[in-house]
Design a protein around this motif. Structure first.
Motif, PDB file in Angstrom:
ATOM      1  N   ASP A 107     -11.363  -8.398  -0.753  1.00 22.23           N
ATOM      2  CA  ASP A 107     -10.053  -8.917  -0.023  1.00 22.23           C
ATOM      3  C   ASP A 107     -10.638  -9.876   1.350  1.00 22.23           C
ATOM      4  O   ASP A 107     -11.660  -9.426   2.025  1.00 22.23           O
ATOM      5  CB  ASP A 107      -9.414  -7.711   0.494  1.00 22.23           C
ATOM      6  CG  ASP A 107      -7.976  -8.115   1.340  1.00 22.23           C
ATOM      7  OD1 ASP A 107      -7.159  -8.209   0.703  1.00 22.23           O
ATOM      8  OD2 ASP A 107      -8.327  -8.117   2.380  1.00 22.23           O
ATOM      9  N   CYS A 118      -9.413 -11.499   4.541  1.00 17.54           N
ATOM     10  CA  CYS A 118      -8.373 -11.471   5.536  1.00 17.54           C
ATOM     11  C   CYS A 118      -9.186 -11.255   6.785  1.00 17.54           C
ATOM     12  O   CYS A 118     -10.195 -10.648   6.790  1.00 17.54           O
ATOM     13  CB  CYS A 118      -7.153 -10.424   5.222  1.00 17.54           C
ATOM     14  SG  CYS A 118      -5.825 -10.732   6.442  1.00 17.54           S
ATOM     15  N   CYS A 128      -7.348  -9.482   9.635  1.00 20.75           N
ATOM     16  CA  CYS A 128      -6.926  -8.697  10.242  1.00 20.75           C
ATOM     17  C   CYS A 128      -7.522  -7.180  10.745  1.00 20.75           C
ATOM     18  O   CYS A 128      -7.688  -6.551  11.821  1.00 20.75           O
ATOM     19  CB  CYS A 128      -5.454  -8.224   9.801  1.00 20.75           C
ATOM     20  SG  CYS A 128      -5.481  -7.472   8.107  1.00 20.75           S
ATOM     21  N   GLU A 129      -8.628  -7.041   9.731  1.00 20.40           N
ATOM     22  CA  GLU A 129      -9.436  -5.720   9.930  1.00 20.40           C
ATOM     23  C   GLU A 129     -10.480  -6.154  11.083  1.00 20.40           C
ATOM     24  O   GLU A 129     -10.944  -5.262  11.459  1.00 20.40           O
ATOM     25  CB  GLU A 129      -9.906  -5.332   8.673  1.00 20.40           C
ATOM     26  CG  GLU A 129      -8.909  -4.866   7.705  1.00 20.40           C
ATOM     27  CD  GLU A 129      -9.040  -5.458   6.062  1.00 20.40           C
ATOM     28  OE1 GLU A 129      -8.305  -6.190   5.871  1.00 20.40           O
ATOM     29  OE2 GLU A 129     -10.180  -5.413   5.691  1.00 20.40           O
ATOM     30  N   SER A 161      -5.767 -12.737   1.309  1.00 14.33           N
ATOM     31  CA  SER A 161      -4.356 -11.765   1.643  1.00 14.33           C
ATOM     32  C   SER A 161      -3.659 -12.045   2.965  1.00 14.33           C
ATOM     33  O   SER A 161      -2.726 -11.741   3.427  1.00 14.33           O
ATOM     34  CB  SER A 161      -4.465 -10.288   1.527  1.00 14.33           C
ATOM     35  OG  SER A 161      -5.498 -10.008   2.593  1.00 14.33           O
ATOM     36  N   LYS A 217       2.982 -12.416  -0.875  1.00 13.72           N
ATOM     37  CA  LYS A 217       2.838 -11.015   0.106  1.00 13.72           C
ATOM     38  C   LYS A 217       3.823 -10.971   0.962  1.00 13.72           C
ATOM     39  O   LYS A 217       4.184 -11.905   1.897  1.00 13.72           O
ATOM     40  CB  LYS A 217       1.464 -11.169   0.732  1.00 13.72           C
ATOM     41  CG  LYS A 217       1.385  -9.934   1.453  1.00 13.72           C
ATOM     42  CD  LYS A 217      -0.226  -9.970   2.065  1.00 13.72           C
ATOM     43  CE  LYS A 217      -0.459  -8.857   3.231  1.00 13.72           C
ATOM     44  NZ  LYS A 217      -1.684  -8.827   3.537  1.00 13.72           N
ATOM     45  N   TYR A 222       3.310  -1.361   4.195  1.00 14.30           N
ATOM     46  CA  TYR A 222       2.039  -1.368   4.552  1.00 14.30           C
ATOM     47  C   TYR A 222       1.531  -0.355   5.519  1.00 14.30           C
ATOM     48  O   TYR A 222       0.386  -0.392   5.623  1.00 14.30           O
ATOM     49  CB  TYR A 222       1.563  -2.667   4.838  1.00 14.30           C
ATOM     50  CG  TYR A 222       1.846  -3.979   3.990  1.00 14.30           C
ATOM     51  CD1 TYR A 222       1.931  -3.697   2.641  1.00 14.30           C
ATOM     52  CD2 TYR A 222       2.105  -5.347   4.758  1.00 14.30           C
ATOM     53  CE1 TYR A 222       2.244  -4.789   1.909  1.00 14.30           C
ATOM     54  CE2 TYR A 222       2.389  -6.131   3.701  1.00 14.30           C
ATOM     55  CZ  TYR A 222       2.648  -6.274   2.470  1.00 14.30           C
ATOM     56  OH  TYR A 222       3.004  -7.214   1.563  1.00 14.30           O
ATOM     57  N   PHE A 261      -1.641   1.762   5.220  1.00 18.78           N
ATOM     58  CA  PHE A 261      -2.881   1.062   4.872  1.00 18.78           C
ATOM     59  C   PHE A 261      -3.086   0.640   6.308  1.00 18.78           C
ATOM     60  O   PHE A 261      -4.525   0.596   6.566  1.00 18.78           O
ATOM     61  CB  PHE A 261      -2.651  -0.241   4.163  1.00 18.78           C
ATOM     62  CG  PHE A 261      -3.518  -1.479   4.055  1.00 18.78           C
ATOM     63  CD1 PHE A 261      -4.489  -1.465   3.174  1.00 18.78           C
ATOM     64  CD2 PHE A 261      -3.929  -2.337   5.158  1.00 18.78           C
ATOM     65  CE1 PHE A 261      -5.578  -2.362   3.089  1.00 18.78           C
ATOM     66  CE2 PHE A 261      -4.725  -3.285   5.268  1.00 18.78           C
ATOM     67  CZ  PHE A 261      -5.762  -3.378   4.158  1.00 18.78           C
ATOM     68  N   ARG A 262      -2.456   0.200   7.220  1.00 22.10           N
ATOM     69  CA  ARG A 262      -2.819  -0.200   8.563  1.00 22.10           C
ATOM     70  C   ARG A 262      -3.470   1.136   9.298  1.00 22.10           C
ATOM     71  O   ARG A 262      -4.237   0.742  10.278  1.00 22.10           O
ATOM     72  CB  ARG A 262      -1.665  -0.810   9.275  1.00 22.10           C
ATOM     73  CG  ARG A 262      -1.483  -2.097   8.570  1.00 22.10           C
ATOM     74  CD  ARG A 262      -0.157  -2.725   9.222  1.00 22.10           C
ATOM     75  NE  ARG A 262       0.337  -3.959   8.465  1.00 22.10           N
ATOM     76  CZ  ARG A 262       1.228  -4.632   8.587  1.00 22.10           C
ATOM     77  NH1 ARG A 262       2.118  -4.403   9.849  1.00 22.10           N
ATOM     78  NH2 ARG A 262       1.860  -5.562   7.866  1.00 22.10           N
ATOM     79  N   ARG A 306       3.768  -9.626  11.608  1.00 26.81           N
ATOM     80  CA  ARG A 306       3.207 -10.679  10.546  1.00 26.81           C
ATOM     81  C   ARG A 306       4.275 -11.615   9.904  1.00 26.81           C
ATOM     82  O   ARG A 306       4.187 -11.995   8.828  1.00 26.81           O
ATOM     83  CB  ARG A 306       2.470 -10.079   9.550  1.00 26.81           C
ATOM     84  CG  ARG A 306       1.427  -8.808   9.917  1.00 26.81           C
ATOM     85  CD  ARG A 306       0.192  -8.954   9.107  1.00 26.81           C
ATOM     86  NE  ARG A 306      -0.735  -7.806   8.838  1.00 26.81           N
ATOM     87  CZ  ARG A 306      -1.466  -7.537   9.970  1.00 26.81           C
ATOM     88  NH1 ARG A 306      -1.378  -8.377  11.108  1.00 26.81           N
ATOM     89  NH2 ARG A 306      -2.246  -6.413  10.087  1.00 26.81           N
ATOM     90  N   GLN A 317       3.784 -13.918   6.568  1.00 27.99           N
ATOM     91  CA  GLN A 317       4.033 -13.126   5.256  1.00 27.99           C
ATOM     92  C   GLN A 317       5.369 -13.202   4.862  1.00 27.99           C
ATOM     93  O   GLN A 317       6.236 -13.844   5.904  1.00 27.99           O
ATOM     94  CB  GLN A 317       3.834 -11.645   5.431  1.00 27.99           C
ATOM     95  CG  GLN A 317       2.530 -11.402   5.649  1.00 27.99           C
ATOM     96  CD  GLN A 317       2.091  -9.961   5.948  1.00 27.99           C
ATOM     97  OE1 GLN A 317       3.067  -8.882   5.925  1.00 27.99           O
ATOM     98  NE2 GLN A 317       0.868  -9.361   5.886  1.00 27.99           N
ATOM     99  N   LYS A 344       3.000  -8.492  -3.991  1.00 30.29           N
ATOM    100  CA  LYS A 344       2.805  -7.254  -3.035  1.00 30.29           C
ATOM    101  C   LYS A 344       3.924  -7.156  -2.044  1.00 30.29           C
ATOM    102  O   LYS A 344       4.260  -7.998  -1.385  1.00 30.29           O
ATOM    103  CB  LYS A 344       1.410  -7.540  -2.509  1.00 30.29           C
ATOM    104  CG  LYS A 344       1.244  -6.696  -1.616  1.00 30.29           C
ATOM    105  CD  LYS A 344      -0.358  -6.876  -1.034  1.00 30.29           C
ATOM    106  CE  LYS A 344      -0.534  -6.297   0.029  1.00 30.29           C
ATOM    107  NZ  LYS A 344      -1.669  -6.600   1.099  1.00 30.29           N
ATOM    108  N   SER A 357       0.055   0.953  -0.121  1.00 31.10           N
ATOM    109  CA  SER A 357      -0.117   2.253   0.323  1.00 31.10           C
ATOM    110  C   SER A 357       1.310   3.096   0.540  1.00 31.10           C
ATOM    111  O   SER A 357       1.295   4.033   0.464  1.00 31.10           O
ATOM    112  CB  SER A 357      -0.837   1.857   1.698  1.00 31.10           C
ATOM    113  OG  SER A 357       0.075   1.299   2.567  1.00 31.10           O
ATOM    114  N   TYR A 365      -3.631   2.916  -5.560  1.00 31.93           N
ATOM    115  CA  TYR A 365      -4.541   4.011  -5.154  1.00 31.93           C
ATOM    116  C   TYR A 365      -4.671   4.945  -6.143  1.00 31.93           C
ATOM    117  O   TYR A 365      -5.195   5.897  -6.017  1.00 31.93           O
ATOM    118  CB  TYR A 365      -4.009   4.367  -3.888  1.00 31.93           C
ATOM    119  CG  TYR A 365      -3.874   3.385  -2.806  1.00 31.93           C
ATOM    120  CD1 TYR A 365      -5.271   2.927  -2.182  1.00 31.93           C
ATOM    121  CD2 TYR A 365      -2.871   2.535  -2.284  1.00 31.93           C
ATOM    122  CE1 TYR A 365      -5.310   1.847  -1.297  1.00 31.93           C
ATOM    123  CE2 TYR A 365      -2.958   1.320  -1.675  1.00 31.93           C
ATOM    124  CZ  TYR A 365      -4.162   1.290  -1.158  1.00 31.93           C
ATOM    125  OH  TYR A 365      -4.158   0.081  -0.019  1.00 31.93           O
TER     126      TYR A 365
END
Ligand code: PBG
Length: 324
Positions: free
Chosen positions: A118, A120, A122-123, A165, A195, A201, A204-205, A217, A221, A248, A274, A313
């Protein structure tokens, strides 16, 4: 010519008959399993809002990859939780970053498993946004450079496919150009073309520790009210060189999957996200729904809408139920 000549129930009488005429098929080979990778060794930390899903150290991610592969799941998609975050998302394009290490280990240890990375920021940013921030703006063009660097470093580490993403404009072209300029012209791009700015989400966050520190976002998005715009996004991405496009979330956007399938001639993926997983797990835990049946019905619906592949998942669980 209606009833009594027409009796649709004739073809529903037995399972073998139903399976002979079923319009849609679903198999383990259609599924992609998401993995969250973090530093450490033998770490397997359950995500509280996603029971059965974990933050994994690289060795444990390899074990998951092996298990998924042995169940017939062809691919995993990786998300990273780096040891440190900063304003420039350095961890995203570090040659020895967490995803780069995980990609290399999975490619080395698991035979015949596709590893998707992925793309991106943001992480990896301390503010949790998907790009370079100035004031309260997420800057588009300066972000492209970092995304391209990230994709190249993931592909150099061995990623089979890169999957942006972030939803910045022009990222597919920027990534394609950077890959081609680094002798990585064989690496396909799976673009998260549509997206949505979705509350699905949330879990996921928590898992990726990527909740934005301020704002949201919605400036990049998509607005949940739009479907024509999704087709436009997909067409632009294909023009820019996307090899596959993704929608998504999945179940709340089946119409978008359907439209995209009609509009472009590349494989369409759907991300069963998620929050979709969490809702189903929570209701099942209370005994309010039959987990296995609702799971398979959801995945069938996503395929029926037109998705060629599904990121979910449930990949391992569904593969178990579907056999090989
Ligand atoms: C961004 C990214 C997100 C998801 C996949 N990639 C979260 C976001 O946009 O905040 C969500 C996936 C899910 O909810 O399962 N790197």
């Amino acid at each position: 010519m209606g009833f009594p000549a027409q009796r649709p129930r004739r073809l529903r009488r037995t399972e073998i008959l139903r399976s002979l005429v079923r319009e849609t098929d679903l198999s383990a080979g259609d599924l992609v399993y998401p993995l969250f990778v973090r530093p450490g060794k033998r770490v397997r930390q359950e995500i509280s809002s996603m029971p059965g899903q974990y933050n994994l150290s690289v060795d444990e991610a390899v074990a998951e990859g092996q298990q998924a592969r042995s169940l017939g799941v062809p691919a995993v998609i990786l998300f990273g939780i780096p040891p440190a975050k900063d304003a420039k998302a350095s961890g995203a394009y570090d040659a020895h970053g967490i995803v780069q290490e995980a990609v290399a280990a999975l490619k080395k240890e698991v035979r015949d498993l596709l590893v998707i990375a992925d793309v991106c920021l943001c992480e990896y940013t301390d503010h949790g946004h998907c790009g370079v921030v100035q004031g309260d703006e997420i800057l588009n063009d300066p972000t492209l450079e970092l995304l391209a660097k990230t994709a190249v470093s993931q592909a150099r580490a061995g990623a089979d496919i890169v999957a942006p993403s972030d939803m910045m404009d022009g990222r597919v072209a920027a990534i394609r150009k950077a890959l081609d300029g680094s002798n990585l012209e064989q690496v396909p791009i799976l673009s998260y073309a549509a997206k949505y700015a979705s509350a699905f989400y949330g879990p996921f966050r928590e898992a990726a520790q990527s909740t934005p520190k301020f704002g949201d976002r919605r400036s990049h998005q998509m607005d949940p009210g739009n479907a024509r715009e999704a087709v436009k996004e997909a067409q632009l991405d294909v023009e820019e060189g996307a090899d596959m496009v993704m929608v998504k979330p999945a179940l709340p956007y089946l119409d978008v999957i359907y439209r995209m399938r009609q509009a472009v001639n590349v494989p369409v993926a759907a991300y069963h996200v998620s929050g979709e997983y969490a809702m189903l797990e929570a209701a099942a835990k209370h005994g309010w729904i039959d987990r296995d049946r609702v799971m398979l019905e959801s995945l069938f619906s996503i395929r029926r809408a037109g998705a060629d592949l599904i990121v979910t998942y449930f990949a391992k669980e569904a593969a178990r139920l579907l056999g090989r």
